[in-house]
Design a protein around this motif. Structure first.
Motif, PDB file in Angstrom:
ATOM      1  N   MET A  84      -1.010 -18.664  -3.052  1.00  0.00           N
ATOM      2  CA  MET A  84      -1.962 -17.377  -1.752  1.00  0.00           C
ATOM      3  C   MET A  84      -2.619 -17.533  -1.388  1.00  0.00           C
ATOM      4  SD  MET A  84      -0.531 -13.102  -1.387  1.00  0.00           S
ATOM      5  CE  MET A  84       1.287 -13.817  -1.939  1.00  0.00           C
TER       6      MET A  84
ATOM      7  N   TRP B  12      -5.894 -15.328   1.012  1.00  0.00           N
ATOM      8  CA  TRP B  12      -6.357 -14.457   1.104  1.00  0.00           C
ATOM      9  C   TRP B  12      -7.661 -14.865   2.466  1.00  0.00           C
ATOM     10  CZ3 TRP B  12      -4.758  -9.862  -1.879  1.00  0.00           C
ATOM     11  CH2 TRP B  12      -3.899 -10.611  -2.360  1.00  0.00           C
TER      12      TRP B  12
ATOM     13  N   ALA C  97      -2.223 -12.433   3.232  1.00  0.00           N
ATOM     14  CA  ALA C  97      -2.141 -11.468   2.442  1.00  0.00           C
ATOM     15  C   ALA C  97      -3.743 -11.028   2.396  1.00  0.00           C
ATOM     16  CB  ALA C  97      -2.521 -12.313   1.168  1.00  0.00           C
TER      17      ALA C  97
ATOM     18  N   ALA D 275      -1.824 -11.343  -6.831  1.00  0.00           N
ATOM     19  CA  ALA D 275      -1.069 -11.742  -5.501  1.00  0.00           C
ATOM     20  C   ALA D 275       0.429 -11.387  -6.168  1.00  0.00           C
ATOM     21  CB  ALA D 275      -0.902 -13.207  -5.861  1.00  0.00           C
TER      22      ALA D 275
ATOM     23  N   SER E 193      -0.547  -7.952  -0.674  1.00  0.00           N
ATOM     24  CA  SER E 193       0.271  -8.398  -0.434  1.00  0.00           C
ATOM     25  C   SER E 193       1.454  -9.018   1.473  1.00  0.00           C
ATOM     26  CB  SER E 193       1.742  -9.078  -1.222  1.00  0.00           C
ATOM     27  OG  SER E 193       1.118  -9.128  -2.074  1.00  0.00           O
ATOM     28  N   PRO E 194       1.295 -10.361   1.635  1.00  0.00           N
ATOM     29  CA  PRO E 194       2.164 -10.161   2.948  1.00  0.00           C
ATOM     30  C   PRO E 194       3.007  -9.083   3.309  1.00  0.00           C
ATOM     31  CG  PRO E 194       1.887 -11.845   2.186  1.00  0.00           C
ATOM     32  CD  PRO E 194       1.531 -11.360   1.221  1.00  0.00           C
TER      33      PRO E 194
END
Length: 210
Positions: free
Chosen positions: A1, A3, A100, A124, A145-146
């Motif tokens: 992920m 960021w 994120a 994450a 997080s998203p």
């Protein structure tokens, strides 16, 4: 992920008032800028970080941190730290709605990219997560997080407030550089012992000369 880091920085002239036991009024703005420069440089070197957005209304800080590669989000004055973070979150997620996002203190001069990567990898795993500071009272990083809002609650006893808000506390070891923020002279010495970045080391030399 990947960021995006949001780094809030107040006006340099008002920064680091608690360092008055160590640094005279004329030296504290330079120290605050050095801390932020070393923090941002380390964050930009982290493989998990796609971008760093510094939210500030200070023109000098904006120029210097922008020169390092940070994106500058003009602060909306008067709202305080958490309002600045919410403002930057809205700006960043308008352009990157599924990213994120993590709020990171600007006073982590010993920050190491590898340790930051460990913290972000752990964060994450959760909708929202945070890392307590070295004193065990505050917070140095808050991630979302998203699809989840940051909901920042920085300030006095932020560790307890972030935990109460439902954010997961990251109980990691060997990430001291991500925990060691600098508010006092003792904090600065701890950061220097850990291995502060080059700008902070240079600024600390000015303290010794003074």
């Amino acid at each position: 992920m990947q960021w995006i880091m949001v780094v809030p920085l107040k006006a340099l002239a008002r920064a680091k008032s608690r360092l008055s036991d160590t640094a005279a009024d004329g030296l504290r703005p330079g120290l605050a800028l050095a801390f932020a420069q070393d923090t941002v440089a380390a964050a930009l070197a982290c493989p998990e970080v796609a971008d760093v957005a510094v939210v500030t209304g200070d023109a000098l800080a904006g120029r210097e941190l922008g020169a390092l590669g940070a994106r500058i989000v003009p602060d909306e004055p008067g709202g305080g730290l958490n309002a600045a973070l919410r403002h930057a979150e809205a700006v960043v997620r308008t352009a990157n709605p599924r990213t994120a996002l993590a709020a990171l203190n600007a006073d982590l001069p010993a920050l190491r990219a590898g340790e930051l990567a460990r913290v972000l990898t752990a964060a994450a795993e959760f909708p929202r997560a945070f890392l307590a500071d070295a004193a065990g009272i505050g917070t140095t990083l808050l991630g979302a997080s998203p699809g989840h809002e940051l909901r920042p609650a920085f300030g006095t006893d932020s560790r307890a407030r972030h935990r109460a808000s439902g954010a997961e506390e990251l109980l990691l070891t060997a990430v001291d550089s991500v925990r060691q923020d600098v508010d006092t002279g003792a904090d600065l010495q701890a950061a220097l012992t850990l291995g502060a970045g080059p700008r902070t080391k240079a600024a600390a030399q000015h303290l010794k000369a003074a």
